[in-house]
Design a protein around this motif. Structure first.
Motif, PDB file in Angstrom:
ATOM      1  N   ILE A 121       0.795  25.022 -14.364  1.00 38.61           N
ATOM      2  CA  ILE A 121       1.663  25.974 -15.065  1.00 38.61           C
ATOM      3  C   ILE A 121       1.712  27.297 -14.299  1.00 38.61           C
ATOM      4  CG2 ILE A 121       1.906  27.337 -17.187  1.00 38.61           C
ATOM      5  CD1 ILE A 121       0.802  24.841 -18.676  1.00 38.61           C
ATOM      6  N   ASN A 122       0.540  27.771 -13.855  1.00 37.34           N
ATOM      7  CA  ASN A 122       0.518  29.020 -13.089  1.00 37.34           C
ATOM      8  C   ASN A 122       1.384  28.924 -11.843  1.00 37.34           C
ATOM      9  OD1 ASN A 122      -1.137  30.390 -14.808  1.00 37.34           O
ATOM     10  ND2 ASN A 122      -3.023  29.909 -13.694  1.00 37.34           N
ATOM     11  N   ILE A 165       7.470  33.035 -20.214  1.00 40.06           N
ATOM     12  CA  ILE A 165       6.296  32.152 -20.237  1.00 40.06           C
ATOM     13  C   ILE A 165       4.985  32.938 -20.167  1.00 40.06           C
ATOM     14  CG2 ILE A 165       5.038  30.549 -18.706  1.00 40.06           C
ATOM     15  CD1 ILE A 165       7.540  29.040 -18.264  1.00 40.06           C
ATOM     16  N   GLY A 166       3.939  32.442 -20.836  1.00 43.92           N
ATOM     17  CA  GLY A 166       2.610  33.005 -20.642  1.00 43.92           C
ATOM     18  C   GLY A 166       1.896  33.396 -21.911  1.00 43.92           C
ATOM     19  N   ASP A 167       2.590  33.381 -23.051  1.00 43.18           N
ATOM     20  CA  ASP A 167       1.930  33.689 -24.323  1.00 43.18           C
ATOM     21  C   ASP A 167       2.032  32.448 -25.217  1.00 43.18           C
ATOM     22  OD1 ASP A 167       0.956  35.276 -26.663  1.00 43.18           O
ATOM     23  OD2 ASP A 167       1.396  36.953 -25.309  1.00 43.18           O
ATOM     24  N   ASP A 168       1.678  32.567 -26.496  1.00 44.55           N
ATOM     25  CA  ASP A 168       1.804  31.407 -27.381  1.00 44.55           C
ATOM     26  C   ASP A 168       3.254  31.004 -27.559  1.00 44.55           C
ATOM     27  OD1 ASP A 168      -1.031  30.918 -28.527  1.00 44.55           O
ATOM     28  OD2 ASP A 168      -0.773  33.070 -28.598  1.00 44.55           O
ATOM     29  N   ALA A 169       4.151  31.981 -27.458  1.00 43.50           N
ATOM     30  CA  ALA A 169       5.585  31.714 -27.584  1.00 43.50           C
ATOM     31  C   ALA A 169       6.315  32.779 -26.776  1.00 43.50           C
ATOM     32  CB  ALA A 169       6.010  31.776 -29.052  1.00 43.50           C
ATOM     33  N   VAL A 208      20.591  31.059 -16.911  1.00 42.65           N
ATOM     34  CA  VAL A 208      19.722  30.746 -18.049  1.00 42.65           C
ATOM     35  C   VAL A 208      18.276  31.080 -17.679  1.00 42.65           C
ATOM     36  CG1 VAL A 208      18.756  28.798 -19.336  1.00 42.65           C
ATOM     37  CG2 VAL A 208      21.216  28.921 -18.926  1.00 42.65           C
ATOM     38  N   ASP A 209      17.498  31.575 -18.621  1.00 38.46           N
ATOM     39  CA  ASP A 209      16.077  31.858 -18.387  1.00 38.46           C
ATOM     40  C   ASP A 209      15.205  30.715 -18.879  1.00 38.46           C
ATOM     41  OD1 ASP A 209      16.821  34.293 -17.415  1.00 38.46           O
ATOM     42  OD2 ASP A 209      16.139  35.448 -19.158  1.00 38.46           O
ATOM     43  N   LEU A 210      14.268  30.270 -18.037  1.00 38.95           N
ATOM     44  CA  LEU A 210      13.250  29.316 -18.492  1.00 38.95           C
ATOM     45  C   LEU A 210      12.126  30.156 -19.103  1.00 38.95           C
ATOM     46  CD1 LEU A 210      11.882  26.369 -16.311  1.00 38.95           C
ATOM     47  CD2 LEU A 210      10.717  27.320 -18.281  1.00 38.95           C
ATOM     48  N   VAL A 211      11.953  30.077 -20.415  1.00 38.30           N
ATOM     49  CA  VAL A 211      11.030  31.008 -21.092  1.00 38.30           C
ATOM     50  C   VAL A 211       9.800  30.338 -21.682  1.00 38.30           C
ATOM     51  CG1 VAL A 211      12.869  32.662 -21.644  1.00 38.30           C
ATOM     52  CG2 VAL A 211      12.269  30.881 -23.314  1.00 38.30           C
ATOM     53  N   GLY A 212       9.713  29.019 -21.622  1.00 36.89           N
ATOM     54  CA  GLY A 212       8.528  28.401 -22.209  1.00 36.89           C
ATOM     55  C   GLY A 212       8.414  26.970 -21.774  1.00 36.89           C
ATOM     56  N   GLY A 213       7.217  26.415 -21.929  1.00 32.21           N
ATOM     57  CA  GLY A 213       7.058  25.038 -21.508  1.00 32.21           C
ATOM     58  C   GLY A 213       5.734  24.458 -21.914  1.00 32.21           C
ATOM     59  N   VAL A 260      10.573  37.445 -36.446  1.00 31.73           N
ATOM     60  CA  VAL A 260       9.625  38.539 -36.676  1.00 31.73           C
ATOM     61  C   VAL A 260      10.416  39.836 -36.511  1.00 31.73           C
ATOM     62  CG1 VAL A 260       8.899  38.458 -34.232  1.00 31.73           C
ATOM     63  CG2 VAL A 260       7.421  39.570 -35.913  1.00 31.73           C
ATOM     64  N   ALA A 261      10.075  40.837 -37.334  1.00 31.87           N
ATOM     65  CA  ALA A 261      10.781  42.114 -37.223  1.00 31.87           C
ATOM     66  C   ALA A 261      10.688  42.603 -35.783  1.00 31.87           C
ATOM     67  CB  ALA A 261      10.176  43.135 -38.179  1.00 31.87           C
ATOM     68  N   GLN A 262      11.801  43.177 -35.299  1.00 34.81           N
ATOM     69  CA  GLN A 262      11.871  43.573 -33.896  1.00 34.81           C
ATOM     70  C   GLN A 262      10.653  44.413 -33.486  1.00 34.81           C
ATOM     71  OE1 GLN A 262      15.771  45.314 -32.868  1.00 34.81           O
ATOM     72  NE2 GLN A 262      16.169  43.241 -32.140  1.00 34.81           N
ATOM     73  N   GLY A 263      10.030  44.001 -32.389  1.00 36.46           N
ATOM     74  CA  GLY A 263       8.886  44.747 -31.863  1.00 36.46           C
ATOM     75  C   GLY A 263       7.566  44.444 -32.540  1.00 36.46           C
ATOM     76  N   GLN A 264       7.562  43.587 -33.571  1.00 35.09           N
ATOM     77  CA  GLN A 264       6.321  43.305 -34.311  1.00 35.09           C
ATOM     78  C   GLN A 264       5.618  42.030 -33.856  1.00 35.09           C
ATOM     79  OE1 GLN A 264       5.346  45.634 -37.118  1.00 35.09           O
ATOM     80  NE2 GLN A 264       6.694  46.636 -35.658  1.00 35.09           N
ATOM     81  N   ALA A 265       6.144  41.362 -32.868  1.00 39.68           N
ATOM     82  CA  ALA A 265       5.457  40.175 -32.342  1.00 39.68           C
ATOM     83  C   ALA A 265       4.134  40.613 -31.721  1.00 39.68           C
ATOM     84  CB  ALA A 265       6.324  39.473 -31.301  1.00 39.68           C
ATOM     85  N   VAL A 266       3.085  39.811 -31.935  1.00 43.58           N
ATOM     86  CA  VAL A 266       1.764  40.138 -31.390  1.00 43.58           C
ATOM     87  C   VAL A 266       1.507  39.248 -30.173  1.00 43.58           C
ATOM     88  CG1 VAL A 266      -0.713  40.149 -31.824  1.00 43.58           C
ATOM     89  CG2 VAL A 266       0.875  40.911 -33.608  1.00 43.58           C
ATOM     90  N   ARG A 267       1.261  39.875 -29.047  1.00 46.39           N
ATOM     91  CA  ARG A 267       1.021  39.147 -27.805  1.00 46.39           C
ATOM     92  C   ARG A 267      -0.483  38.987 -27.568  1.00 46.39           C
ATOM     93  NH1 ARG A 267       5.555  41.902 -23.818  1.00 46.39           N
ATOM     94  NH2 ARG A 267       7.146  42.182 -25.436  1.00 46.39           N
ATOM     95  N   ARG A 268      -0.809  38.327 -26.475  1.00 45.93           N
ATOM     96  CA  ARG A 268      -2.223  38.193 -26.108  1.00 45.93           C
ATOM     97  C   ARG A 268      -2.732  39.456 -25.428  1.00 45.93           C
ATOM     98  NH1 ARG A 268      -2.081  32.130 -23.294  1.00 45.93           N
ATOM     99  NH2 ARG A 268      -1.405  31.023 -25.177  1.00 45.93           N
ATOM    100  N   SER A 269      -1.831  40.328 -25.063  1.00 42.68           N
ATOM    101  CA  SER A 269      -2.154  41.376 -24.103  1.00 42.68           C
ATOM    102  C   SER A 269      -2.480  42.738 -24.695  1.00 42.68           C
ATOM    103  CB  SER A 269      -0.984  41.525 -23.129  1.00 42.68           C
ATOM    104  OG  SER A 269       0.216  41.747 -23.858  1.00 42.68           O
ATOM    105  N   GLY A 270      -2.575  42.851 -26.027  1.00 38.52           N
ATOM    106  CA  GLY A 270      -2.715  44.192 -26.615  1.00 38.52           C
ATOM    107  C   GLY A 270      -4.127  44.614 -27.003  1.00 38.52           C
ATOM    108  N   ALA A 271      -5.131  43.777 -26.725  1.00 37.77           N
ATOM    109  CA  ALA A 271      -6.498  44.122 -27.152  1.00 37.77           C
ATOM    110  C   ALA A 271      -7.038  45.311 -26.359  1.00 37.77           C
ATOM    111  CB  ALA A 271      -7.416  42.918 -26.973  1.00 37.77           C
ATOM    112  N   GLN A 272      -7.796  46.167 -27.047  1.00 35.22           N
ATOM    113  CA  GLN A 272      -8.412  47.332 -26.406  1.00 35.22           C
ATOM    114  C   GLN A 272      -9.921  47.257 -26.601  1.00 35.22           C
ATOM    115  OE1 GLN A 272      -6.529  50.845 -26.265  1.00 35.22           O
ATOM    116  NE2 GLN A 272      -4.606  49.716 -26.046  1.00 35.22           N
ATOM    117  N   ALA A 273     -10.656  47.911 -25.723  1.00 36.18           N
ATOM    118  CA  ALA A 273     -12.106  48.006 -25.897  1.00 36.18           C
ATOM    119  C   ALA A 273     -12.399  48.585 -27.279  1.00 36.18           C
ATOM    120  CB  ALA A 273     -12.709  48.880 -24.798  1.00 36.18           C
ATOM    121  N   ASN A 274     -13.415  48.086 -27.915  1.00 38.00           N
ATOM    122  CA  ASN A 274     -13.857  48.462 -29.273  1.00 38.00           C
ATOM    123  C   ASN A 274     -13.096  47.758 -30.403  1.00 38.00           C
ATOM    124  OD1 ASN A 274     -15.847  50.233 -28.306  1.00 38.00           O
ATOM    125  ND2 ASN A 274     -14.286  51.834 -28.027  1.00 38.00           N
ATOM    126  N   ASP A 275     -11.983  47.094 -30.098  1.00 43.71           N
ATOM    127  CA  ASP A 275     -11.324  46.302 -31.146  1.00 43.71           C
ATOM    128  C   ASP A 275     -12.283  45.223 -31.632  1.00 43.71           C
ATOM    129  OD1 ASP A 275      -8.974  47.699 -30.868  1.00 43.71           O
ATOM    130  OD2 ASP A 275      -7.838  46.077 -29.917  1.00 43.71           O
TER     131      ASP A 275
END
Lengths: 342, 342
Positions: A16-17, A34-38, A125-130, B149-164
Motif C-alpha cells: 500500500i505504501n 488514502i492513509g486514514d480509516d476513510a 479522477v482521484d484514487l482516494v482509498g483502497g 460528518v459536519a464539515q471539518g469535524q472528521a477525526v483523523r489519525r494525525s491530531g494526537a498531541q503529547a499529554n492527550d
C-alpha cells in the motif's frame, strides 16, 4: 530483464505504501486521500453525488493470457466512469479493492495500478482509498466510483417519453469482435506455443475490447449543446438489452432501425471474416461502453450532424412494444441476448 | 428441508432483482437506490462525506466451515461501518460487490444478503448499489461505505498531541481467542466428523470473532458528552499496531499501561485454557473493531467513569517513543505484530 518481487516480501502495508507514492490528487473536493480509516470528501454545495461499483474477476471478465495488467487496470476504472457518464455526472473519486493470489509479483500489481493511474489522469479522477488483500485464487478487482452532478440534473433510465429520439454514441459491436479475435489467437497459441499472433490488422476491434473508454467527452459536448437527455444508460450488455432497460424503466416502447445502427469499417470486416451477422454483433455485443440515450424530438437539429452521435430510432407508446425495424420495413421484437457470466 | 436453487437457474439479473426486493431505504440523503447505472445521493449542506472500502475473501478473512454466511454478511458491513466510526462520521450508504463461485446456491447468497440487511438495519445504513458476478473460486465480498460528518469535524489519525489521554472502547483480545477456539474445533471435526463442537462456554469470544460490532454507540455518546477526539482509529490489526499508527501519523509517542488494558473475564479464561499471555492477546489480537482514540487531558473527568471507555495511557513527545509500561514500571517498546494475510 525486469526484476520480480514476490508479494509476501513486501507485505500488505508495504504494498500500500509503495502504491500510495504514485498517487496525484486533482479534485478540489478531495479533502483527504488514502492513509486514514476513510477518505474525506467535501462536495461543492448544490451537488448530488452518484455512486456505482463494479467487480472484475480474472477468468470471468479478463483473461491474462491476452490482456496486459495495465489494460485491466485502465478498463476497471473506465467501465466505472462509464456508469457515472450514464448518469450525466462528472467522475470525481474512486476507491479500489484488490484481492490477489500469491503467484502475482509486486511488479505485476504495480502494472495494474499504473493502468488505473492512467485512467484516473484521463478522467480527472482521484484514487482516494483502497484495500489490498490476499486471495486463494486469481485476481479480483473492485472499483467504486463517485461522481458529482448539479442537484436534480442526474439522468436516470426512467425519463424517456414516446416520440423521444433514441441516440447512441460511437459505433457498436467492436468489443465483441475483438474478443472473438483474441480467443482465436489464444487457441492457436495454445496449440502451438511458437505461434506469433498477428493482431495488427485487428487493432481497432482488439482495442475496443481491451481498452474501452467512457464517453465523458460526449457528456461534456451535450452540456455545451444545451441538450439534456431524458434517459440514459451505458452499453455494457449489448444494445438490445440496454434498449429494453430504458423501455422498461420509462414505461415506453421503441423502434430501432437496423439501417441506422453505427458500425466501424474494421468491425464490419472482422464480422465478415468470422461469418457473423454485423447486425447481431451490434445488437448483442457487450462491453462497447457507448452511451444510449433519449432526447426530446425538439433537439433533432442540434444533434443530427454530431459526428459521435447517431440517431438510431425513437420511442413509442409502451403498447407498441420494443421492435427492431429491418431494412425491408419488417418489425421484429427486440430480445436481450447479452452474455451472462453465470 | 430447505430448497436449493443453483445460481445459473436465476442468472445475474434474476439474482439482483430477487435481492433488490428485500431492501429498505432509510436515509433522507438517498435520492435513488439500486436499479440504475448509479445511485443518486443528496448529502445535506455543510456535510463532508467519508468513504472507505474493504474486501473479504473466503479462506483468507472467513472460513465457511465455522462461519455462517449470515454472519459473514453482517461482519462485512460492520467492519466497514467501523471505519466510518473511526472518522467520527455517521454511516449513511453502502454499495456491495460479490463474486461468487458456481457451487453456491441462490439460498446461500440470500443468507449472505440477509446478514447485510440486518447490519444495514442496525447501523441505519442504506444499501444503494451493487454488482453480482461469477467467480472461478470461492466468495469475495467488497463493501464500500459512505458516511456524513459536519464539515471539518472528521477525526483523523494525525491530531494526537503529547499529554492527550489514550482511550480504548470495550475490551480486547476476544476476537483472536474466538478464532483459536473455532480453529481447534474445526481440527477436531476434521479428525472426526461425528464430533460435536461445544461452543456454549466459548460464546463470548466466538461472538467477538464471528459477529463484531462497529462502536457507533460510543461515537454518539462522545458527541453527547461534548468530547471531540483529537485522533482516532479502529482496531482491526491489534492495539499495538494501531497505537503505532496514531503515533506515526500524529508525530508523537505513547505510554500504554499493561495494567489498564481491558479484558473480559470470558476472554481471560480462554487465554488461560490456551496458555496464551492475555497481555499479548490484547496487544496483538486483530479484529476486535474497538475504537482507539485520544482526547485532551482536560476531558479526563468527563470520560473517566464511562463504562465503555478505558483510559489505557497517554501520548508523549515523539522523542520518548511508543512504550508499553509493565506492572513493574518497566518500559518495553511497542511493536506491531498484527497478522498479515500475505
Amino acid at each position: 530483464m525486469s526484476s520480480v518481487t514476490p508479494l509476501n516480501a513486501l507485505g500488505e502495508f508495504g504494498l500500500i505504501n509503495r502504491l500510495q507514492q504514485t498517487i496525484t490528487l486533482r479534485q478540489p473536493s478531495t479533502t483527504l486521500g488514502i492513509g486514514d480509516d476513510a477518505a474525506i470528501l467535501s462536495p461543492a454545495a448544490g451537488q448530488d453525488t452518484v455512486i456505482s461499483t463494479d467487480l472484475l474477476v480474472e477468468g470471468v471478465h479478463f483473461d491474462l493470457t491476452f490482456c496486459p495488467l495495465k489494460h485491466v487496470g485502465y478498463k476497471a476504472v473506465a467501465v466505472n466512469v462509464s456508469d457515472v457518464a450514464a448518469m450525466n455526472a462528472t467522475p470525481t473519486q474512486i476507491v479500489v479493492g484488490i484481492a490477489v493470489g500469491a503467484r502475482y509479483s509486486v511488479e505485476a500489481i504495480e502494472e495494474l495500478y499504473e493502468g488505473m493511474r492512467l485512467a484516473c489522469e484521463a478522467y480527472n479522477v482521484d484514487l482516494v482509498g483502497g484495500d489490498t488483500t490476499a486471495s486463494r485464487g486469481g485476481l479480483t478487482i473492485s472499483v467504486t466510483v463517485l461522481g458529482q452532478v448539479a442537484q436534480g440534473q442526474a439522468v436516470r433510465r426512467s425519463g424517456a417519453q414516446a416520440n423521444d429520439l433514441l441516440c447512441v454514441t460511437g459505433d457498436l459491436g467492436g468489443a465483441l469482435l475483438g474478443l472473438q479475435v483474441l480467443e482465436r489467437e489464444k487457441q492457436a497459441w495454445q496449440a502451438d506455443p511458437e505461434f506469433q499472433p498477428e493482431l495488427e490488422k485487428y487493432s481497432y476491434v482488439v482495442q475496443r475490447q481491451l481498452r474501452p473508454e467512457a464517453r465523458m467527452d460526449v457528456i461534456y459536448e451535450l452540456r455545451e449543446l444545451g441538450i439534456m437527455p431524458t434517459s440514459m444508460i451505458d452499453i455494457s450488455d449489448g444494445l438490445a438489452s440496454e434498449t429494453l432497460h430504458l423501455c422498461q424503466a420509462s414505461g415506453v416502447g421503441a423502434r430501432v432501425f437496423t439501417e441506422n445502427l453505427p458500425i466501424a469499417n474494421p468491425t464490419l470486416e472482422v464480422a465478415e471474416e468470422f461469418s457473423l451477422d454485423p447486425i447481431m454483433c451490434m445488437l448483442n455485443g457487450g462491453e462497447d461502453y457507448e452511451l444510449l440515450f433519449t432526447v426530446p424530438l425538439a433537439d433533432h437539429d442540434k444533434i443530427k450532424n454530431h459526428p459521435d452521435i447517431t440517431i438510431i430510432g425513437h420511442m413509442v407508446p409502451q403498447s407498441e412494444g420494443a421492435n427492431l425495424i429491418t431494412k425491408a420495413g419488417q418489425a421484429v421484437p427486440l430480445r436481450a441476448q447479452g452474455f451472462k457470466h453465470f
